[in-house]
Design a protein around this motif. Structure first.
Motif, PDB file in Angstrom:
ATOM      1  N   UNK A  74      56.076 103.899  25.429  1.00 57.83           N
ATOM      2  CA  UNK A  74      55.908 102.445  25.435  1.00 57.83           C
ATOM      3  C   UNK A  74      54.639 102.049  26.169  1.00 57.83           C
ATOM      4  N   UNK A  75      54.294 102.849  27.150  1.00 67.41           N
ATOM      5  CA  UNK A  75      53.109 102.535  27.949  1.00 67.41           C
ATOM      6  C   UNK A  75      52.370 103.830  28.250  1.00 67.41           C
ATOM      7  N   UNK A  76      51.101 103.843  27.928  1.00 64.45           N
ATOM      8  CA  UNK A  76      50.295 105.026  28.210  1.00 64.45           C
ATOM      9  C   UNK A  76      49.304 104.696  29.343  1.00 64.45           C
ATOM     10  N   UNK A  77      49.310 105.551  30.343  1.00 61.51           N
ATOM     11  CA  UNK A  77      48.411 105.366  31.479  1.00 61.51           C
ATOM     12  C   UNK A  77      47.180 106.233  31.273  1.00 61.51           C
ATOM     13  N   UNK A  78      46.001 105.595  31.311  1.00 61.13           N
ATOM     14  CA  UNK A  78      44.777 106.360  31.109  1.00 61.13           C
ATOM     15  C   UNK A  78      43.874 106.240  32.334  1.00 61.13           C
ATOM     16  N   UNK A  79      43.665 107.350  32.997  1.00 56.24           N
ATOM     17  CA  UNK A  79      42.771 107.325  34.162  1.00 56.24           C
ATOM     18  C   UNK A  79      41.333 107.104  33.690  1.00 56.24           C
ATOM     19  N   UNK A 101      31.579 116.584  27.704  1.00 58.27           N
ATOM     20  CA  UNK A 101      30.290 116.038  28.078  1.00 58.27           C
ATOM     21  C   UNK A 101      30.161 114.561  27.748  1.00 58.27           C
ATOM     22  N   UNK A 102      31.203 113.966  27.193  1.00 59.21           N
ATOM     23  CA  UNK A 102      31.242 112.519  27.041  1.00 59.21           C
ATOM     24  C   UNK A 102      30.649 111.982  25.755  1.00 59.21           C
ATOM     25  N   UNK A 103      30.316 112.847  24.822  1.00 60.51           N
ATOM     26  CA  UNK A 103      29.807 112.348  23.544  1.00 60.51           C
ATOM     27  C   UNK A 103      30.903 111.576  22.840  1.00 60.51           C
ATOM     28  N   UNK A 104      30.579 110.413  22.399  1.00 60.06           N
ATOM     29  CA  UNK A 104      31.611 109.575  21.785  1.00 60.06           C
ATOM     30  C   UNK A 104      31.959 110.053  20.385  1.00 60.06           C
ATOM     31  N   UNK A 105      33.251 110.120  20.132  1.00 60.62           N
ATOM     32  CA  UNK A 105      33.693 110.513  18.807  1.00 60.62           C
ATOM     33  C   UNK A 105      34.698 109.493  18.316  1.00 60.62           C
ATOM     34  N   UNK A 106      34.559 108.264  18.841  1.00 59.30           N
ATOM     35  CA  UNK A 106      35.571 107.239  18.626  1.00 59.30           C
ATOM     36  C   UNK A 106      35.852 106.958  17.162  1.00 59.30           C
ATOM     37  N   UNK A 137      37.311 106.298  26.090  1.00 61.42           N
ATOM     38  CA  UNK A 137      37.231 105.545  24.827  1.00 61.42           C
ATOM     39  C   UNK A 137      37.921 106.310  23.691  1.00 61.42           C
ATOM     40  N   UNK A 138      37.721 107.621  23.672  1.00 63.76           N
ATOM     41  CA  UNK A 138      38.380 108.442  22.648  1.00 63.76           C
ATOM     42  C   UNK A 138      39.891 108.335  22.798  1.00 63.76           C
ATOM     43  N   UNK A 139      40.346 108.392  24.058  1.00 59.25           N
ATOM     44  CA  UNK A 139      41.786 108.290  24.314  1.00 59.25           C
ATOM     45  C   UNK A 139      42.328 106.916  23.914  1.00 59.25           C
ATOM     46  N   UNK A 140      41.564 105.869  24.230  1.00 55.31           N
ATOM     47  CA  UNK A 140      42.013 104.521  23.817  1.00 55.31           C
ATOM     48  C   UNK A 140      42.287 104.518  22.317  1.00 55.31           C
ATOM     49  N   UNK A 141      41.298 104.997  21.566  1.00 50.85           N
ATOM     50  CA  UNK A 141      41.441 105.017  20.097  1.00 50.85           C
ATOM     51  C   UNK A 141      42.628 105.842  19.647  1.00 50.85           C
TER      52      UNK A 141
END
Lengths: 556, 556
Positions: A337-342, A39-44, A386-390
């Motif tokens: 080396x490189x992570x692709x995030x949709x 549901x998109x709640x941030x847990x960053x 954002x969670x994935x970025x972190x």
């Protein structure tokens, strides 16, 4: 071979213990809460590092290696750690690189047994004395006591050299150059730290025999240069090449060469890897001789080397490059080396658009793989971008590529560097060339940053009173030194801080650890401040004359 | 994971012990006399194998692995062996090949500690029971007793699975697929044999977890196919793929798949490598669960596999391909694939001619290396060409190239195959293409020869009275079998020979070992001799009906 895993100082023990507990607690808390947030709640913030590198370096280190999934504490037996895929990948890249080079040199791979007998141990008492307190003894098999207990190798000189004596029958059998990749056990009594000091660690140990001192010496330096290569070329870490002083050389050896690293966060030096010339000491103990080809009928003892590089290197890499977001991996050793995030895909996206997007991301991934890039895409559901970025920042992936419908419309990909945070875009058509280039740039920039930091914190000191302030400013120092072992011991005492009130809170205390010699750098400073045999040794109590610039520092 | 190193039969123990002693004595004698013979005196016979493979297979085996410099007995502690470069090269080619394939499958590398605690052991008693008598216990560190003794891993289920329970928190964490390359210790009480049964051996152990039985089962077979690939594609050895019977499956597992090899010299079967589905047995013991994605709120135990391949493979390779001249290495795993031996150079050769010849040999070597061939040249002085031929034959190098001034004049090289002894010539200009082709031919021919032999000695048997004669003729047999464990035990007893006079000299005795089930081949024979559930089990005492053709044999 001597301890690639070095004793830390008892002064730091308490702090480290506390740090470990704090890190474990934090990691546990993170594990509990780091579940997907549908549901998109941030847990960053939850998954990140909770301690600042600058404020509590030991706790920061423990958190980073745990939360990035590099290691796991082995709960069953203290002092042991599980090396997880992220760490093993670094080790396996090092192994590949180093193996390739030593194979070219003519070094062969072997595998000697895990155990050594008490009898072999007795042959080389000088060498063994240092290891004896840390030997793990097997005394039972099944429910039967062994007739003679056997020790687990802490290093393999005593395991291997009886066979060198057997196999080397003529100068034609020289050089004999063998290497093994294994683990060794040293049952440390002191506080352990992942990678840096552990009761079992992975390493390679090379053991070679040569006809002359000159040939042995040549190899010692070739290997040292490869060790420097592991640090500089793979791990993006600068090192200083040099010789150990008599106090610090390998017990029982002739001389020890070393690559020394530097940890900017606390200004401590750290031994990187050592390449020893054992001289003829072991060949005399183990009776390894050949007929001298120059003097028929005369037998000569062979010249031996041993050299080792351990998983400690991974710890140094973490300590130097990591930051408050977590691990920062040099591209050449990064598993991913490189992570692709949709991005930009949400509940209102139609299944068709989603499918099209997936295909585009997959096509980029394939292009990258074809270009030799270890690339992966993160399709985990229930996590926000954002969670994935972190998460990937925590795990140190060097380059992130974000790709959403907006990027697709412009035919670009958006990227973000892990090391600097810099962001930009590339045309999709160019990812196959631009990404490998950028990864190489990251690798170089990481090295240059670390190199500048080490260079700036390696101070030439010619006045005794400047020593302590320099150490407190997180420097290592180059000082004119007489090379005498007793003087070296005294320097350590003189630089150990004892005058603070014991009840001062920790954050008001200055580091108390005395400095020890790190190495006699091959690359000696120029200038006329040191005239060997004339200039005084820097130790104010010493009557001796300086022979060399020697690098000293607080150290691991 | 179960014993890749299997117990041999006590009936052979005495013979093997004698063989070992004979081999050691012969090897010692050879070492003493195998010094260079300056002046051209032939010493060809001395370095060779002194026992015929056909006449005394166990002694022949011991001699071959020792004299070819594959292994060395570890004199200090019995049951341990040193793996020398020739053997380690085989292992390292296997490691490279297998690693590449499992990486592609998504298996990650890890490194778990060497030790397991008594507490973890208690968790999985069924599994542990089999290993308990062979566990090596560390009870002391330095001169202090450990509070709780720790065992050295005989396999790592009990070391690893507590962490699977910790790491697997959601079905999104599945599959979890980890592999490690290490050594394990099983303190065998029985007679040890290099590669086949040793107290420490190298292996890889894969441990994976999946959401469903189907996914786990798919992987079990993928891995089994890779194991078959190691045998067939690298080691030029045929194997039969199949499932183990209940009696022979991995203790504590669900089912075991296996590749089974065959040793023509004595007609014995040998387990090649095993890939186990553990089912949910271990996940129940170690509490490894996830929420069922199909039924929210319901927790399911994961499905686990484990699979291992050990250095035993090297022993099988030696036993099948070796001959009375020594080792015969399949080109793909040979450390040196082609050895160049200069001939026709003697005392009357001028220094200029010698130099020219050296340059030519070196140019051929470089051409071969460029073509991807592991080529070396033998310039050892004081050895005759014939001595060198024997030496490299003993060491199993697949292809020898002889090159002398006469060859140079004709612009050809002379070659000799190790496997068949066939000889021929190639134009120098074509070595870069002809040699790699010939090496591939050798690889294929070695496989085909071994495959034909296994095929011819795998007999479909439908009458009980044909069983013993078939075994005595060095066959393994395919029989209609009821799959019942007790019947299997009884078959072993019935085929164990007990009726010979104990005082008969060894060479008049027939093998006494009973047969055991090797596997239920996936590839079942066709024909109407076996109608499952109708045809009788071959055991004359059995009232049951045959379910499958099962491969039985005397075995390692």
């Amino acid at each position: 071979m001597d301890g690639a895993v070095e004793p830390s100082k008892s002064a730091l023990k308490k702090a480290e213990k506390q740090a470990k507990l704090a890190a474990e607690k934090a990691a546990k808390a993170a594990k509990k809460t780091a579940r997907p947030v549908v549901g998109g709640k941030k847990a960053d913030d939850i998954i990140g590092i909770t301690v600042s590198k600058a404020e509590n370096f030991p706790a920061w280190y423990q958190e980073v290696v745990l939360k990035s999934d590099m290691v796991e504490y082995y709960q069953e037996i203290s002092g042991f750690f599980v090396l997880r895929p992220l760490a093993m990948h670094v080790w396996s890249e090092i192994r590949k690189w180093f193996s390739g080079h030593i194979e070219e040199m003519g070094v062969d791979e072997v595998s000697f047994p895990l155990f050594l007998s008490a009898k072999s141990l007795e042959k080389e008492k000088d060498h063994v004395e240092g290891f004896a307190p840390e030997l793990a003894w097997v005394t039972k098999a099944g429910d039967k006591d062994l007739e003679v207990p056997v020790a687990i190798r802490p290093t393999s000189e005593a395991v291997m050299y009886p066979y060198y004596s057997k196999w080397i029958r003529s100068h034609r059998d020289l050089p004999l150059r063998l290497n093994q990749w294994n683990s060794v056990v040293r049952w440390e009594a002191k506080q352990t730290t992942p990678f840096l000091r552990t009761r079992e660690f992975l390493w390679q140990e090379g053991h070679t025999a040569h006809l002359t001192e000159e040939l042995a010496g040549k190899e010692v330096l070739e290997i040292l240069e490869l060790y420097a290569g592991v640090y500089e070329q793979l791990l993006a870490l600068p090192v200083v090449r040099g010789t150990k002083t008599e106090n610090e050389k390998f017990a029982g050896g002739y001389y020890t060469t070393t690559v020394e690293g530097y940890v900017p966060a606390n200004g401590r030096g750290i031994q990187g890897a050592t390449s020893h010339c054992l001289g003829q000491n072991f060949s005399k103990m183990f009776d390894i001789t050949v007929e001298d080809p120059q003097n028929k009928g005369q037998h000569v003892h062979v010249w031996q080397n041993s050299w080792g590089l351990s998983t400690r290197v991974i710890g140094v890499m973490v300590m130097v490059h990591g930051d408050d977001k977590g691990l920062v991996l040099p591209p050449r050793v990064a598993k991913i080396q490189t992570i692709l995030i949709p991005v930009g895909i949400n509940k209102s996206t139609t299944p068709e658009d989603r499918k099209k997007h997936e295909e585009q991301v997959d096509s980029i991934r394939k292009t990258l793989r074809k270009a030799g890039v270890r690339a992966d895409s993160d399709w985990r559901e229930g996590y926000t971008p954002a969670w994935k970025f972190n998460d990937w920042e925590l795990k140190g992936v060097p380059l992130r590529i974000e790709f959403g419908p907006k990027d697709a419309a412009k035919e670009v990909v958006s990227w973000a560097r892990r090391d600097t945070g810099e962001k930009g875009v590339f045309p999709i058509a160019e990812v196959g060339t631009k990404v490998p280039e950028l990864l190489e740039t990251i690798q170089k920039d990481m090295y240059n940053k670390a190199e500048a930091s080490f260079r700036e914190h390696r101070l030439k000191i010619t006045k005794w009173e400047d020593v302590l302030p320099a150490l407190d400013d997180k420097n290592v120092v180059l000082i004119p030194f007489c090379l005498d072992g007793k003087c070296e011991d005294r320097i350590k005492e003189l630089t150990t801080r004892v005058d603070e009130h014991p009840d001062l809170p920790d954050n008001q205390k200055l580091p108390s650890m005395g400095m020890k010699s790190l190495c006699i750098p091959f690359d000696q400073p120029t200038g006329d401040e040191l005239v060997p045999g004339e200039t005084a040794c820097l130790n104010p109590e010493c009557k001796g004359k300086a022979q060399k610039w020697v690098m000293f520092g607080r150290s691991y």
